[in-house]
Design a protein around this motif. Sequence first.
Motif: not given
Length: 71
Positions: A1-7, A9-21
């Motif tokens: 199963m492929k994980k899906i991420y959202n990009t 921005f945390v304090n201006g820096q790009a961060f990829n997190c799980d869509i359910n985080m």
Amino acid sequence: MKKIYNTIFVNGQAFNCDINMSLQELLIYLEFELNSIVVEHNNRIINFAEFDKIFFKSQDKIEIITIVGGG
């Protein structure tokens, strides 16, 4: 199963997190002390009680400010 991420921005820096985080899970993952920070989500200050109710959409902006005491 492929994980899906959202990009986001945390304090201006790009961060990829799980869509359910949640915001709370993100803050714990980033090792913030939850009682010593102020969090802004898309220009809105978030109450501590809402941390586990906020989930991210792509391009959301999170600003985290650490509260420092002293004299």
